[in-house]
Design an enzyme around this catalytic site. Structure first.
Site, PDB file in Angstrom:
ATOM      1  N   ASP A 102       0.776  -1.135   0.086  1.00 31.35           N
ATOM      2  CA  ASP A 102       0.033   0.055  -0.065  1.00 31.35           C
ATOM      3  C   ASP A 102       0.822   1.258   0.166  1.00 31.35           C
ATOM      4  O   ASP A 102       2.058   1.251   0.576  1.00 31.35           O
ATOM      5  CB  ASP A 102      -0.872  -0.092   1.185  1.00 31.35           C
ATOM      6  CG  ASP A 102      -1.941  -1.111   1.484  1.00 31.35           C
ATOM      7  OD1 ASP A 102      -2.177  -1.706   0.296  1.00 31.35           O
ATOM      8  OD2 ASP A 102      -2.325  -1.639   2.546  1.00 31.35           O
TER       9      ASP A 102
HETATM   10  N1  URA Z   1      -1.164  -5.967   3.860  1.00 37.49           N
HETATM   11  C1  URA Z   1      -1.752  -4.620   3.825  1.00 37.49           C
HETATM   12  O1  URA Z   1      -2.763  -4.605   4.454  1.00 37.49           O
HETATM   13  N2  URA Z   1      -1.119  -3.690   3.203  1.00 37.49           N
HETATM   14  C2  URA Z   1       0.302  -3.966   2.676  1.00 37.49           C
HETATM   15  O2  URA Z   1       0.645  -3.110   2.045  1.00 37.49           O
HETATM   16  C3  URA Z   1       0.683  -5.147   2.761  1.00 37.49           C
HETATM   17  C4  URA Z   1      -0.153  -6.380   3.279  1.00 37.49           C
END
Ligand code: URA
Length: 234
Positions: A102
């Site tokens: 993310d």
């Molecule tokens: N899980 C998430 O919620 N976000 C990420 O960036 C990676 C794994």
């Protein structure tokens, strides 16, 4: 491959520019000037342009310490992407992020030109472990360790069994083997926590190099690459 094509692939200029460069004797392979743009050369061979050594490998795998606020994407019309943190040659040779973090997740992101390696690393069938350190708004409860181990029920799927290690009241280390959209944040939300920070420490056999600062990258060494390929039976 042809010398002019290799130089173009390395992002040094257009095919016709590279042909001119080669014809004027500016390009040496193995220390010998080559004036034929169509000469066959192996990527990775010792290469120099105007006397300056050029890394001629077109197959590369790197680890990046992804900083906060950067998009995991090959390109974006507005936002800064992880590719902007790599020297331009990595775009030229087609290096791509392996999976996705993310925008506000930090930590270990692999990028590679090896499509098969990338595919296998993210394939659910391979169940490659990924470890995250999360800080959350409300304190972890001991019973959540068992809930993670059993497989948390989310709105649209049941997560595979995962590991939660409670590091301190508001910090947990979570290891998952799948990578669905917002997977870890959603698992934490299912236990009533809002994620404040999320940082990936490990992918399969690789941990983020502690010498890297956010935004820095380095090539994997031979041992790391071998371990990674072994993990996905390549
Ligand atoms: N899980 C998430 O919620 N976000 C990420 O960036 C990676 C794994």
């Amino acid at each position: 491959m042809r010398l002019d094509a290799l130089l173009t692939r390395l992002g040094l200029g257009s095919r016709s520019e590279m042909q001119k460069l080669i014809r004027r004797g500016a390009v040496a392979v193995d220390g010998t000037p080559i004036r034929d743009p169509g000469a066959a050369v192996l990527p990775g061979a010792p290469l120099a342009v105007d006397g300056h050594p050029v890394d001629s490998r077109i197959e590369r795998t790197v680890m990046l310490y992804k900083p906060d606020g950067v998009l995991t994407a090959a390109r974006d019309p507005k936002a800064k992407t992880v590719m902007d943190l790599l020297p331009p040659v990595y775009t030229s040779i087609g290096c791509m992020p392996v999976g996705r973090l993310d925008k506000d997740t930090t930590g270990l992101l692999l990028l590679t030109t090896d499509g098969e390696l990338a595919h296998r690393l993210i394939s659910p069938r391979r169940a490659i472990e990924k470890t995250y350190l999360a800080t959350v708004d409300t304190a972890f409860r001991p019973e959540e360790v068992a809930a993670f181990a059993e497989g948390l029920t989310l709105s649209d799927f049941t997560a595979l069994p995962a590991t939660l290690e409670i590091v301190d009241a508001h910090t947990g280390r979570i290891t998952v083997t799948e990578g669905k959209y917002h997977q870890v944040r959603r698992m934490l939300a299912a236990c009533g926590h809002q994620t404040l920070t999320l940082h990936r420490e490990r992918v399969g056999p690789l941990t983020l190099d502690p010498a890297l600062e956010p935004g820095q990258m380095r090539a994997l060494n031979e041992n790391e690459l071998t371990a990674l390929k072994q993990a996905v039976e390549l």
